[in-house]
Write a protein that holds these residues in place. Structure first.
Motif, mmCIF file in Angstrom:
data_model
loop_
_atom_site.group_PDB
_atom_site.id
_atom_site.type_symbol
_atom_site.label_atom_id
_atom_site.label_comp_id
_atom_site.label_asym_id
_atom_site.label_seq_id
_atom_site.Cartn_x
_atom_site.Cartn_y
_atom_site.Cartn_z
ATOM 1 N N LEU A 56 0.983 -1.344 0.036
ATOM 2 C CA LEU A 56 0.049 0.239 -0.206
ATOM 3 C C LEU A 56 0.588 1.808 -0.174
ATOM 4 N N ILE A 57 0.276 2.333 -0.958
ATOM 5 C CA ILE A 57 1.455 2.919 -1.161
ATOM 6 C C ILE A 57 0.802 4.694 -0.694
ATOM 7 N N GLY A 58 1.574 4.921 0.601
ATOM 8 C CA GLY A 58 0.980 6.773 0.960
ATOM 9 C C GLY A 58 1.500 7.515 -0.091
ATOM 10 N N PHE A 59 1.053 9.080 0.485
ATOM 11 C CA PHE A 59 1.841 9.970 -0.701
ATOM 12 C C PHE A 59 1.255 11.653 0.023
ATOM 13 N N ALA A 60 1.660 12.143 -0.189
ATOM 14 C CA ALA A 60 1.465 14.129 -0.178
ATOM 15 C C ALA A 60 2.299 14.221 -1.326
ATOM 16 N N GLY A 61 1.249 15.675 -1.045
ATOM 17 C CA GLY A 61 2.115 16.453 -2.255
ATOM 18 C C GLY A 61 3.803 17.690 -1.691
ATOM 19 N N ALA A 62 5.014 18.287 -2.894
ATOM 20 C CA ALA A 62 5.440 17.856 -1.743
ATOM 21 C C ALA A 62 4.845 19.686 -1.401
ATOM 22 N N PRO A 63 5.920 20.311 -1.163
ATOM 23 C CA PRO A 63 5.722 21.300 -0.147
ATOM 24 C C PRO A 63 5.129 22.472 -0.741
ATOM 25 N N TRP A 64 6.376 22.719 -2.656
ATOM 26 C CA TRP A 64 6.494 23.727 -3.518
ATOM 27 C C TRP A 64 4.444 23.496 -3.984
ATOM 28 N N THR A 65 4.586 22.291 -4.370
ATOM 29 C CA THR A 65 3.319 22.600 -5.254
ATOM 30 C C THR A 65 1.980 22.551 -4.326
ATOM 31 N N ILE A 66 1.888 22.501 -3.005
ATOM 32 C CA ILE A 66 1.059 23.179 -2.101
ATOM 33 C C ILE A 66 0.904 24.298 -1.868
ATOM 34 N N LEU A 67 2.238 24.771 -1.873
ATOM 35 C CA LEU A 67 2.139 26.036 -1.960
ATOM 36 C C LEU A 67 1.526 26.438 -3.521
ATOM 37 N N ALA A 68 1.517 25.867 -4.216
ATOM 38 C CA ALA A 68 1.134 26.851 -5.216
ATOM 39 C C ALA A 68 -0.418 27.034 -5.396
ATOM 40 N N TYR A 69 -0.650 25.490 -4.613
ATOM 41 C CA TYR A 69 -2.286 25.766 -5.047
ATOM 42 C C TYR A 69 -3.074 26.830 -3.951
ATOM 43 N N MET A 70 -2.269 27.001 -2.438
ATOM 44 C CA MET A 70 -2.341 27.624 -1.763
ATOM 45 C C MET A 70 -2.628 28.959 -1.871
ATOM 46 N N VAL A 71 -1.670 29.656 -2.880
ATOM 47 C CA VAL A 71 -1.530 31.250 -3.096
ATOM 48 C C VAL A 71 -2.566 31.177 -4.386
ATOM 49 N N GLU A 72 -2.672 30.209 -5.270
ATOM 50 C CA GLU A 72 -2.880 30.378 -6.270
ATOM 51 C C GLU A 72 -4.564 30.488 -6.348
ATOM 52 N N GLY A 73 -4.828 29.767 -5.861
ATOM 53 C CA GLY A 73 -6.099 29.129 -5.534
ATOM 54 C C GLY A 73 -7.222 27.986 -6.315
#
Ligand SMILES: Cc1c2[nH]c(c1CCC(=O)O)Cc1[nH]c(c(CCC(=O)O)c1C)Cc1[nH]c(c(CCC(=O)O)c1C)Cc1[nH]c(c(C)c1CCC(=O)O)C2
Length: 342
Positions: free
Chosen positions: A140-157
């Motif tokens: 079973l694979i767990g996952f998360a976004g890399a911090p840069w990609t998460i920042l990109a969505y948080m700032v861009e919306g």
């Protein structure tokens, strides 16, 4: 629990395997009629993600339907910003949308470093149920976004071709960007550690928007945070880093304690092999290759497999499978990998 099929896990550890293991990014989703049927009965994507028994059910669907060698927990990278205090919506046929975004120091200040047990308990519960229901069939694979990609969505919306608001922040307010990236990283580390405790055998970090940064910014604002995640997780489980479009970062990743490097379809496997030492490589068939005839899919898959000769390989696409892909062609891809003896 002993795994009945541990090919994927062994390849992810860099061990030799009798054949190449195979799974697909976005294997649980709209390509499967059983997914669309279940999804159609619900209010939306978030209900599925936030109901652990249902998330477990769709996680296991591709194991039954496609006979792939690994399961990936059904969730989304955007659960992390939500846990930190920024709610997302998933708009039908359009994608994610954040009603509130991060623009100022006060906005960053308001975000919390999330406790995964308190704010992401539904993902952890989905992992525990999935692990039990898989009964050792596959890892079973767990996952998360890399911090840069998460920042990109948080700032861009929302999604964007240019993510210009997010990139503007890196130029205009680098210190604020670093503060935000560190908060995301701290959340992501405890979240992934909790995923491992809940049953994830391997974790993958998705840096989907790596390729829009110039290499110098990538080193400063992305790979150094991925390095923190790798350092924290590598003692627990094998870590995979998939940074789409960041072909120039391979040598940085090769120096990290991640075990597997994911390749998108623009990358040349032989070249990456030469740069990446003994790392396991994962990828990288063009998702559009699955639009071909059965014969074309088989030939494209075999050509891809030949390119990865010379070291451990986990077969996958170079990005998530496109939702309008014929599931029968996905099966041809999987079966071709399984029949291959390079
Ligand atoms: C950037 C990103 C997101 N989410 C994810 C990424 C990183 C990987 C990548 O680059 O594709 C990761 C993700 N999202 C989903 C998974 C599930 C596990 C899997 O099968 O791989 C994973 C690993 C389910 C999903 N996440 C989403 C869906 C489709 C929504 C639905 O079924 O209604 C699924 C199955 C929605 C989503 N989620 C996201 C977008 C941009 C979208 C809309 C685009 C789309 O519709 O495909 C953000």
């Amino acid at each position: 629990m002993m795994l009945k099929n541990d090919l994927f896990l062994r390849a992810a550890r860099g061990e030799a395997t009798e054949r190449t293991p195979v799974w697909l990014m976005r294997q649980a989703g709209r390509i499967l009629p059983e997914y669309r049927a279940l999804r159609g009965r619900l209010s939306g994507f978030k209900e599925l993600v936030e109901t652990p028994a249902l998330a477990a059910e769709v996680t296991i669907q591709p194991i039954d339907a496609l006979d792939v060698d690994a399961a990936i927990i059904f969730s989304d990278i955007l659960v992390v910003p939500e846990a930190m205090g920024l709610t997302y919506e998933m708009i039908e046929a359009r994608g994610p949308f954040f009603p509130e975004t991060i623009q100022s120091a006060a906005d960053v200040e308001k975000l919390r470093v999330a406790d995964p047990h308190e704010h992401l308990g539904y993902v952890l519960e989905a992992l525990r149920i999935t692990k039990k229901e898989l009964a050792g069939r596959v890892p079973l694979i767990g996952f998360a976004g890399a911090p840069w990609t998460i920042l990109a969505y948080m700032v861009e919306g929302h999604g964007s071709k240019t993510f210009s608001k997010a990139r503007r922040l890196l130029y205009r307010e680098p210190a604020l960007a670093h503060q935000l990236l560190q908060k995301i990283t701290d959340t992501t580390i405890t979240y992934l550690q909790a995923q491992v405790a809940a049953g994830a055998d391997v974790v993958q970090v998705f840096d989907s928007w790596a390729g829009i940064l110039p290499p110098t910014h990538y080193a400063e604002f992305s790979s150094r945070y991925i390095a923190q995640i790798c350092a924290a997780l590598a003692p627990l489980v094998p870590v995979t880093v998939f940074a789409k479009g960041a072909w120039w970062a391979v040598e940085d990743f090769a120096a990290l304690p991640c075990r597997t490097i994911g390749l998108d379809w623009n990358q040349n496997p032989a070249q990456v092999r030469a740069q990446a030492g003994d790392k396991t490589l994962q990828g990288n068939l063009d998702p559009a290759a699955l639009y071909g005839t059965r014969e074309q899919v088989k030939a494209a898959t075999e050509a891809m497999l030949r390119q990865f000769a010379g070291g451990p390989h986990i077969a996958n696409l170079g990005h998530g499978v496109y939702p309008d892909t014929d599931a029968d062609n996905v099966r041809v891809f999987v079966d071709t990998v399984k029949a291959w003896r390079g």
